[in-house]
Design a protein around this motif. Structure first.
Motif, PDB file in Angstrom:
ATOM      1  N   GLU A 136       0.994  -1.409  -0.208  1.00 37.56           N
ATOM      2  CA  GLU A 136      -0.371  -0.427  -0.436  1.00 37.56           C
ATOM      3  C   GLU A 136       1.022   1.209  -0.105  1.00 37.56           C
ATOM      4  N   THR A 137       2.240   1.243   0.748  1.00 36.62           N
ATOM      5  CA  THR A 137       3.070   1.879   0.635  1.00 36.62           C
ATOM      6  C   THR A 137       3.760   2.556  -0.902  1.00 36.62           C
ATOM      7  N   MET A 138       3.566   1.988  -1.650  1.00 39.61           N
ATOM      8  CA  MET A 138       3.677   2.279  -3.396  1.00 39.61           C
ATOM      9  C   MET A 138       2.592   2.830  -4.533  1.00 39.61           C
ATOM     10  N   LYS A 139       1.865   2.686  -3.626  1.00 40.22           N
ATOM     11  CA  LYS A 139       0.257   3.041  -4.783  1.00 40.22           C
ATOM     12  C   LYS A 139       0.517   4.679  -5.167  1.00 40.22           C
ATOM     13  N   GLY A 140       0.390   4.981  -6.485  1.00 39.06           N
ATOM     14  CA  GLY A 140       0.323   6.261  -6.997  1.00 39.06           C
ATOM     15  C   GLY A 140       2.183   6.694  -7.264  1.00 39.06           C
ATOM     16  N   GLN A 141       2.871   5.821  -6.992  1.00 39.29           N
ATOM     17  CA  GLN A 141       4.071   6.065  -7.298  1.00 39.29           C
ATOM     18  C   GLN A 141       4.749   5.940  -8.559  1.00 39.29           C
ATOM     19  N   VAL A 142       5.395   7.238  -9.314  1.00 40.38           N
ATOM     20  CA  VAL A 142       6.375   6.347 -10.320  1.00 40.38           C
ATOM     21  C   VAL A 142       7.256   6.293  -9.460  1.00 40.38           C
ATOM     22  N   ARG A 144      10.636   3.158 -10.280  1.00 34.91           N
ATOM     23  CA  ARG A 144      11.698   2.430 -11.348  1.00 34.91           C
ATOM     24  C   ARG A 144      12.142   0.886 -11.177  1.00 34.91           C
ATOM     25  N   ALA A 145      11.944  -0.006 -11.902  1.00 37.70           N
ATOM     26  CA  ALA A 145      12.190  -1.497 -11.477  1.00 37.70           C
ATOM     27  C   ALA A 145      12.780  -2.222 -11.223  1.00 37.70           C
ATOM     28  N   ALA A 146      13.914  -1.507 -12.418  1.00 37.25           N
ATOM     29  CA  ALA A 146      14.676  -2.666 -12.612  1.00 37.25           C
ATOM     30  C   ALA A 146      14.259  -3.810 -14.089  1.00 37.25           C
ATOM     31  N   GLY A 147      13.410  -4.484 -13.896  1.00 32.60           N
ATOM     32  CA  GLY A 147      13.522  -5.831 -15.638  1.00 32.60           C
ATOM     33  C   GLY A 147      11.895  -5.719 -14.736  1.00 32.60           C
ATOM     34  N   PRO A 148      11.467  -6.390 -15.515  1.00 27.74           N
ATOM     35  CA  PRO A 148      10.106  -6.904 -16.153  1.00 27.74           C
ATOM     36  C   PRO A 148       8.865  -7.132 -14.493  1.00 27.74           C
ATOM     37  N   ALA A 149       9.699  -8.639 -14.601  1.00 29.77           N
ATOM     38  CA  ALA A 149       9.468  -8.847 -13.206  1.00 29.77           C
ATOM     39  C   ALA A 149       8.942  -8.140 -12.141  1.00 29.77           C
ATOM     40  N   PHE A 150      10.042  -7.570 -11.797  1.00 31.54           N
ATOM     41  CA  PHE A 150       9.717  -6.110 -10.464  1.00 31.54           C
ATOM     42  C   PHE A 150       8.785  -5.170 -11.058  1.00 31.54           C
ATOM     43  N   GLU A 151       8.677  -4.493 -12.061  1.00 31.26           N
ATOM     44  CA  GLU A 151       7.446  -4.028 -12.685  1.00 31.26           C
ATOM     45  C   GLU A 151       6.307  -3.975 -12.817  1.00 31.26           C
ATOM     46  N   GLN A 152       6.034  -5.788 -12.760  1.00 29.84           N
ATOM     47  CA  GLN A 152       4.689  -5.681 -12.962  1.00 29.84           C
ATOM     48  C   GLN A 152       4.272  -5.959 -11.146  1.00 29.84           C
ATOM     49  N   MET A 153       5.307  -6.806 -10.404  1.00 25.78           N
ATOM     50  CA  MET A 153       4.626  -6.649  -9.113  1.00 25.78           C
ATOM     51  C   MET A 153       3.870  -5.197  -9.026  1.00 25.78           C
ATOM     52  N   LEU A 154       5.111  -4.589  -9.048  1.00 26.73           N
ATOM     53  CA  LEU A 154       4.611  -2.997  -8.904  1.00 26.73           C
ATOM     54  C   LEU A 154       3.454  -2.203  -9.060  1.00 26.73           C
ATOM     55  N   ALA A 155       3.126  -2.695 -10.041  1.00 27.76           N
ATOM     56  CA  ALA A 155       2.377  -2.639 -10.835  1.00 27.76           C
ATOM     57  C   ALA A 155       1.143  -2.960 -10.032  1.00 27.76           C
ATOM     58  N   GLY A 156       0.520  -3.557  -9.734  1.00 25.64           N
ATOM     59  CA  GLY A 156       0.116  -4.744  -9.307  1.00 25.64           C
ATOM     60  C   GLY A 156      -0.448  -4.248  -7.808  1.00 25.64           C
ATOM     61  N   ALA A 157       0.716  -3.286  -7.073  1.00 27.16           N
ATOM     62  CA  ALA A 157       0.973  -2.681  -6.111  1.00 27.16           C
ATOM     63  C   ALA A 157      -0.503  -1.509  -6.468  1.00 27.16           C
ATOM     64  N   ILE A 280       1.351 -10.232  -3.995  1.00 25.43           N
ATOM     65  CA  ILE A 280       1.318  -9.575  -5.062  1.00 25.43           C
ATOM     66  C   ILE A 280       2.007  -9.856  -6.642  1.00 25.43           C
ATOM     67  N   ALA A 281       3.507 -11.098  -6.116  1.00 26.20           N
ATOM     68  CA  ALA A 281       4.622 -11.504  -6.766  1.00 26.20           C
ATOM     69  C   ALA A 281       3.908 -12.848  -7.734  1.00 26.20           C
ATOM     70  N   ASN A 282       3.215 -13.616  -6.919  1.00 28.77           N
ATOM     71  CA  ASN A 282       2.394 -14.719  -7.262  1.00 28.77           C
ATOM     72  C   ASN A 282       1.522 -14.657  -8.098  1.00 28.77           C
ATOM     73  N   ARG A 283       0.655 -13.604  -8.498  1.00 29.27           N
ATOM     74  CA  ARG A 283      -0.274 -13.596  -9.475  1.00 29.27           C
ATOM     75  C   ARG A 283       0.285 -12.640 -10.391  1.00 29.27           C
ATOM     76  N   THR A 284       0.800 -12.334 -10.452  1.00 25.26           N
ATOM     77  CA  THR A 284       1.630 -11.309 -11.397  1.00 25.26           C
ATOM     78  C   THR A 284       2.509 -11.368 -12.176  1.00 25.26           C
ATOM     79  N   SER A 285       4.443 -10.894 -11.406  1.00 21.60           N
ATOM     80  CA  SER A 285       5.106 -11.620 -12.129  1.00 21.60           C
ATOM     81  C   SER A 285       4.946 -13.674 -12.198  1.00 21.60           C
ATOM     82  N   TYR A 286       4.903 -14.086 -10.805  1.00 21.46           N
ATOM     83  CA  TYR A 286       5.467 -15.293 -11.643  1.00 21.46           C
ATOM     84  C   TYR A 286       4.452 -16.091 -12.371  1.00 21.46           C
ATOM     85  N   LYS A 287       3.173 -15.790 -12.545  1.00 21.15           N
ATOM     86  CA  LYS A 287       2.134 -16.047 -13.623  1.00 21.15           C
ATOM     87  C   LYS A 287       2.811 -15.846 -14.851  1.00 21.15           C
ATOM     88  N   ILE A 288       2.944 -15.053 -15.177  1.00 23.58           N
ATOM     89  CA  ILE A 288       2.838 -14.012 -16.664  1.00 23.58           C
ATOM     90  C   ILE A 288       4.187 -14.915 -16.543  1.00 23.58           C
TER      91      ILE A 288
END
Length: 307
Positions: A136-142, A144-157, A280-288
């Protein structure tokens, strides 16, 4: 014969990845086998993400290279920056010897690149706005995540994503393009990100962020060396790897010390925070990754099998 070695981090300023390459250069020189390694730090020869193709083509001999940077071409490499996949530094060393890394290295080799030395770095999160702990502390922030898997998780948050190499984060924050970033402990210090942020989430006992950043070599370049030169290069690379293995945990401690000294608030995720992120990672990064990447499900399974 002179080999060109490239990387994106500042040279001569104590960055451990620069030092890995410098160790290889020094040791190869000492071996007296008619081989020199000239190091080009700070993207002075190739931009960070261009190094992979330069090695494949034989235009660049050696690079210290975050492997996920080549995941656009080889999506399997995203497994080497997968949230929560690596639990700690000791676990990273066990992964190096696993079937998971054998599969990754087969892809690297088939592409025309050789691994000289393994390196895993832990990392954390930092923000100009607030401390990043639970999702919840990441919501609304722009961020940088370093790679697709982290981007997917952070976007999921609920974060917005801005993709860039770690070398561009300082400028991104300075210009107001970025609110937050996650990167390695080494990069947080080398790029002086303490000048831009309010709060750092250090890796601590619940590091979500681990990235494989090996020293690689063009197969074309390696094939042109004689046996004595190859032996000297591999012996030098073993020393560089041993240095990084000893140094990696210290980078996390140095990160906390440097940021506290600069007056930045430093926090760590609790096990509950990390578990919420992993959900969140399980249903975004890992799943994708499992569904979209050829052999993705098997790769994740092999990595998770390493205790």
């Amino acid at each position: 014969k002179t080999l060109k070695a490239s990387h994106q981090w500042p040279g001569g300023k104590g960055d451990a990845r620069d030092e890995m390459v410098q160790i290889i250069a020094r040791e190869v020189g000492k071996a007296n086998v008619g081989l020199d390694v000239k190091v080009y730090p700070a993207q002075s020869l190739f931009k960070a993400k261009e190094q992979w193709y330069a090695m494949v083509k034989g235009q660049l001999d050696i690079a210290a290279f975050p492997l996920d940077y080549a995941s656009g071409r080889f999506p399997q490499f995203s497994a080497t920056l997968m949230p929560g996949l690596v639990k700690n530094h000791d676990h990273a060393l066990r992964l190096n010897k696993s079937d998971f890394m054998k599969d990754i290295k087969k892809i690297i080799d088939k592409a025309g690149v050789v691994v000289l030395a393994d390196a895993w770095l832990a990392g954390g999160f930092a923000s100009k706005k607030n401390c990043i702990l639970g999702p919840e502390t990441m919501k609304g922030q722009v961020t940088r995540a370093a790679g697709p898997a982290f981007e997917q998780m952070l976007a999921g948050a609920g974060a917005s994503i801005s993709s860039m190499a770690s070398s561009a984060v300082y400028q991104g924050m300075q210009r107001g393009v970025l609110d937050a970033a996650n990167t390695s402990s080494g990069s947080f210090v080398s790029y002086r990100l303490y000048e831009q942020v309010k709060c750092l989430t250090a890796p601590g006992a619940n590091a979500l962020w681990f990235m494989y950043e090996p020293v690689l070599m063009s197969k074309k370049s390696f094939g042109k060396l004689n046996k004595a030169q190859k032996d000297a290069l591999m012996a030098a690379s073993a020393k560089a790897e041993a240095y990084m293995t000893a140094e990696a945990k210290g980078l996390d401690e140095k990160l906390v010390t440097v940021f506290k000294k600069a007056g930045i608030q430093v926090v760590e995720m609790s096990s509950a925070d990390a578990a919420a992120w992993r959900e969140i990672a399980n249903r975004t990064s890992y799943k994708i990754f499992s569904e979209k990447v050829p052999g993705g499900a098997a790769l994740i399974k092999k990595a998770l099998a390493v205790e």
